[in-house]
Design a protein around this motif. Structure first.
Motif, short mmCIF file in Angstrom:
data_model
loop_
_atom_site.label_atom_id
_atom_site.label_comp_id
_atom_site.label_asym_id
_atom_site.label_seq_id
_atom_site.Cartn_x
_atom_site.Cartn_y
_atom_site.Cartn_z
N GLN B 93 0.83 -1.21 0.00
CA GLN B 93 0.00 0.00 0.00
C GLN B 93 0.86 1.26 0.00
OE1 GLN B 93 -3.06 0.24 2.94
NE2 GLN B 93 -3.79 -1.83 2.53
N ARG B 94 1.95 1.21 0.77
CA ARG B 94 2.84 2.38 0.81
C ARG B 94 3.53 2.58 -0.53
NH1 ARG B 94 6.12 3.53 6.13
NH2 ARG B 94 6.31 5.44 4.96
N VAL B 95 3.91 1.45 -1.18
CA VAL B 95 4.54 1.54 -2.50
C VAL B 95 3.56 2.18 -3.48
CG1 VAL B 95 5.45 0.21 -4.42
CG2 VAL B 95 6.04 -0.43 -2.10
N THR B 96 2.28 1.76 -3.43
CA THR B 96 1.27 2.32 -4.32
C THR B 96 1.14 3.82 -4.11
OG1 THR B 96 0.08 0.30 -3.78
CG2 THR B 96 -1.04 1.87 -5.19
N TYR B 97 1.16 4.22 -2.85
CA TYR B 97 1.01 5.64 -2.54
C TYR B 97 2.18 6.45 -3.11
CZ TYR B 97 -0.18 9.81 0.01
OH TYR B 97 -0.53 11.08 0.32
N GLY B 98 3.39 5.91 -2.96
CA GLY B 98 4.55 6.59 -3.52
C GLY B 98 4.48 6.69 -5.02
N LEU B 99 4.04 5.62 -5.64
CA LEU B 99 3.91 5.58 -7.10
C LEU B 99 2.89 6.63 -7.55
CD1 LEU B 99 5.16 3.68 -9.24
CD2 LEU B 99 2.96 2.53 -9.30
N LEU B 100 1.82 6.77 -6.78
CA LEU B 100 0.78 7.75 -7.13
C LEU B 100 1.33 9.16 -7.08
CD1 LEU B 100 -2.49 6.51 -5.45
CD2 LEU B 100 -1.93 6.65 -7.85
N THR B 101 2.16 9.45 -6.08
CA THR B 101 2.75 10.78 -5.98
C THR B 101 3.56 11.09 -7.23
OG1 THR B 101 3.01 10.21 -3.68
CG2 THR B 101 3.87 12.32 -4.36
N PHE B 102 4.25 10.06 -7.72
CA PHE B 102 5.03 10.27 -8.93
C PHE B 102 4.12 10.50 -10.13
CE2 PHE B 102 6.90 8.33 -12.76
CZ PHE B 102 7.88 9.27 -12.99
N LEU B 103 3.10 9.63 -10.29
CA LEU B 103 2.21 9.73 -11.44
C LEU B 103 1.46 11.06 -11.44
CD1 LEU B 103 0.72 6.16 -11.66
CD2 LEU B 103 2.31 7.24 -13.22
N GLU B 104 1.17 11.55 -10.24
CA GLU B 104 0.40 12.78 -10.14
C GLU B 104 1.17 13.95 -10.71
OE1 GLU B 104 -2.48 14.37 -6.61
OE2 GLU B 104 -0.37 14.10 -6.25
N SER B 105 2.51 13.89 -10.64
CA SER B 105 3.27 15.04 -11.09
C SER B 105 3.55 15.02 -12.59
CB SER B 105 4.56 15.16 -10.30
OG SER B 105 5.23 13.95 -10.30
N LEU B 106 3.05 14.00 -13.30
CA LEU B 106 3.20 14.03 -14.75
C LEU B 106 2.30 15.12 -15.33
CD1 LEU B 106 3.14 10.25 -15.67
CD2 LEU B 106 5.10 11.75 -15.53
N PRO B 107 2.83 15.99 -16.18
CA PRO B 107 1.97 17.01 -16.77
C PRO B 107 0.96 16.37 -17.72
CG PRO B 107 4.30 17.42 -17.25
CD PRO B 107 4.22 16.10 -16.61
N ASP B 108 -0.22 17.00 -17.83
CA ASP B 108 -1.27 16.44 -18.68
C ASP B 108 -0.79 16.28 -20.13
OD1 ASP B 108 -1.07 19.11 -18.82
OD2 ASP B 108 -3.16 19.56 -18.45
N LEU B 109 -0.01 17.26 -20.56
CA LEU B 109 0.50 17.24 -21.93
C LEU B 109 1.31 15.97 -22.19
CD1 LEU B 109 0.48 19.16 -24.28
CD2 LEU B 109 2.62 20.10 -23.50
N PHE B 110 2.12 15.59 -21.19
CA PHE B 110 2.97 14.41 -21.31
C PHE B 110 2.12 13.16 -21.53
CE2 PHE B 110 5.38 10.92 -19.39
CZ PHE B 110 6.60 11.09 -20.01
N ILE B 111 1.06 13.04 -20.73
CA ILE B 111 0.20 11.86 -20.83
C ILE B 111 -0.50 11.81 -22.19
CG2 ILE B 111 -1.91 10.84 -19.91
CD1 ILE B 111 -0.93 11.42 -17.20
N VAL B 112 -0.98 12.96 -22.64
CA VAL B 112 -1.67 13.00 -23.94
C VAL B 112 -0.73 12.53 -25.05
CG1 VAL B 112 -2.80 14.47 -25.61
CG2 VAL B 112 -3.15 14.88 -23.20
N VAL B 113 0.48 13.10 -25.06
CA VAL B 113 1.42 12.77 -26.13
C VAL B 113 1.85 11.31 -26.06
CG1 VAL B 113 3.70 13.29 -27.03
CG2 VAL B 113 2.21 15.13 -26.35
#
Lengths: 311, 273
Positions: B93-113
């Motif tokens: 669960q803690r690993v998931t939370y850390g991973l989410l913090t990382f994914l959250e900081s991806l800019p929307d533009l990055f994900i779209v492209v």
């Protein structure tokens, strides 16, 4: 607070990453032992050992290591490294001035609710900031094309727009915070004892706001970076752009080149050719993502500090 | 349902004044001659002029379909993932939370492209076109924009729900349930989830505002004929009308949500007192 922040490993990692990137960006020619003008020059064609032309730009990462080149044959990696300093410094500067302006304006008259600013804030909730900045920037570029102005003035005006777009929401945040502080008992007492407004702001209000200010500053840097990336896609470049004609005589293809080398400019310049040279746009975007991640680590660290402070 | 027309009209008035100020701001700052002369009820994309009405209604409907489909997809994905994570051991669960913090900081533009390229890459290597990656004339695409738009809100909601879940699991009623011999599975689904949903509603504003900004980038990159593209290319009165078309229904939604969450909080306070 700084000592507490030093105990947060994630904040230190984020901070080291940003400073490292900044230092590397300033000194990369000597650190990587390459010539700056040589590595940032336009490469029309790629030659093999015998001097035959083997390819035209854009070159893929395998042809031009480490990360390929853009439509003009410039190395994307070196461009991104060189642009890091402009990107980081512009974002930091804009975020700093946003905070300074909004605190200043709020302190002019902390008791007023700034009703017309509140109206703007209400309206901007439904309009993306990028659109707001775009309609202002577009008008500015129109004006520049009609009555030319110097590059410095243009950059100043563009930065002012980027600052101004973020100020109204911040003012409404600050006026709420500062009013809450001013309503505390000890502030009323200080006023009753006859201290001047400036003294109270300086001695009591600002110190109490300080941690909040640092947190908001880091968040503003992230928002500025995202806004810059969006504006880059919309082909609005900070520092203006030069029009270069590519293509042949029968199908001339005007392309806008940003004059300052920041990442948003690299994205915007290569955005039209996204299908031909994906690495040219993915590299600066990855750098953006890493920078924002580092900032988020710092924000997390500050928030942890605030929580331990409370308990 | 708790809704007062008076406070909504007050909010509407301030929105209209705000949009009015914003729409005359460019002319005010840089002079009226910078505004390209075009018919009031027109918008221009790449020097081609189109009439604003009645096109705008169709585009509006299209954008809103994508917006709400993405919202519900994101919400569903977030809830399912939250449920699955609670079944994991604490360390994961803690690993998931850390991973989410990382994914959250991806800019929307990055994900779209990146998503666009993934689809192209799959097509190139296997010949299977998962979904159309760009809008072709008169042939609106749905799957990929909805998917892209739903990723970031899903991550945010997932993170919030995970935090709420953590708080909720230490509350007395969970302990009581455990003592009564109910399984962890049953308590999570029947009791904890219901409470999380009501708390999750309080984050509507962040999510909606964030998604509107993402919608714009998605529309621009996928070249969709949506409302945000119209908004970008209009000026003056037409800009105002388009902006109001977005603002009025959403402000109504916010007003309803706000008055109801306030009521909810009051109820909780009364219960606590």
């Amino acid at each position: 607070m700084i000592i507490k922040l030093l105990k947060q490993p994630q904040a230190i990692i984020g901070f080291l990453f940003i400073t490292g990137l900044l230092v590397f960006s300033f000194y990369w020619p000597s650190l990587l032992d390459v010539d700056k003008t040589e590595s940032l020059k336009l490469q029309d064609f790629l030659y093999d050992d015998e001097g035959r032309i083997i390819d035209a730009p854009p070159y893929s990462p395998s042809q031009v290591p480490p990360l390929g080149s853009d439509m003009f044959g410039k190395h994307i990696f070196y461009q991104a490294i060189d642009g890091a300093k402009y990107t980081i410094l512009i974002a930091l500067g804009i975020a700093l001035f946003r905070i300074l302006f909004s605190v200043g304006i709020t302190l002019l008259n902390p008791r007023s609710s700034f009703s017309f600013l509140n109206d703007i804030v209400q309206a901007t909730l439904y309009l993306p900031t990028a659109i707001l900045a775009y309609i202002l920037m577009n008008s500015l570029i129109m004006k520049q094309s009609m009555e030319p102005m110097s590059t410095i003035k243009l950059i100043m005006l563009q930065c002012l727009i980027l600052i101004g777009v973020g100020v109204p929401p911040l003012i409404s945040t600050f006026s709420r915070e500062i009013r809450a502080i001013l309503n505390k008992d000890y502030i009323t007492n200080t006023f009753a004892l006859g201290s001047k407004k400036v003294y109270v702001y300086h001695k009591h209000v600002l110190p109490e706001l300080s941690t909040k200010l640092v947190l908001l500053f880091a968040q503003q840097v992230v928002q500025t970076l995202i806004l810059m990336a969006h504006l880059g896609v919309l082909a609005i470049f900070i520092g203006g752009s030069a029009i270069v004609v590519l293509g042949d005589i029968f199908s001339p293809m005007p392309v806008a080149i940003p004059l300052a080398g920041e990442w948003a400019g690299i994205i915007g310049m290569n955005f039209a050719k996204i299908k031909a040279a994906p690495w040219a746009i993915l590299t600066p975007l990855t750098f953006f993502a890493l920078l924002i991640f580092a900032l988020n680590l710092i924000i997390q660290g500050i928030q942890n500090c605030l929580e331990t402070h409370k308990s | 349902m708790n809704f007062s027309l008076g406070s909504y009209l007050k909010r509407l008035r301030s929105i209209i004044i705000g949009i009015l100020i914003i729409s005359i701001l460019p002319a005010l700052l840089f002079g009226t001659n910078t505004q390209v002369e075009q018919n009031v009820w027109e918008y221009s994309i790449k020097n081609l002029k189109y009439p604003l009405f009645p096109d705008v209604f169709e585009k509006y409907q299209y954008s809103m379909t994508i917006f709400f489909a993405a919202l519900f997809t994101g919400l569903a994905v977030a809830l399912i993932l939250t449920f699955l994570t609670t079944l994991l051991p604490r360390f994961l669960q803690r690993v998931t939370y850390g991973l989410l913090t990382f994914l959250e900081s991806l800019p929307d533009l990055f994900i779209v492209v990146v998503l666009q390229f993934t689809v192209i890459y799959i097509y190139q290597s296997t010949g299977v076109l998962v979904a159309n990656i760009s809008n072709v004339y008169n042939n609106p695409i749905y799957l990929l924009p909805i998917l892209t738009l739903s990723i970031l809100p899903a991550i945010q909601l997932f993170k919030i729900a995970l935090l709420l879940m953590k708080d909720e699991q230490h509350k007395p009623y969970v302990t009581v349930g455990r003592a009564m011999g109910l399984s962890r599975f049953y308590i999570t689904i029947v009791h904890v989830f219901r409470n999380i949903l009501t708390s999750l509603v309080q984050y509507y504003k962040t999510i909606f505002v964030f998604m509107l900004s993402n919608l714009f980038i998605v529309e621009y990159v996928f070249n969709l004929n949506g409302i945000m593209n119209v908004l970008l290319n209009t000026k003056g009165v037409a800009f105002m009308v388009t902006a109001l078309m977005i603002a009025i229904p959403f402000s109504l939604l916010f007003e309803i949500a706000e008055s109801n969450t306030i009521k909810l909080n009051k109820q909780e306070e009364e219960e606590a007192a």
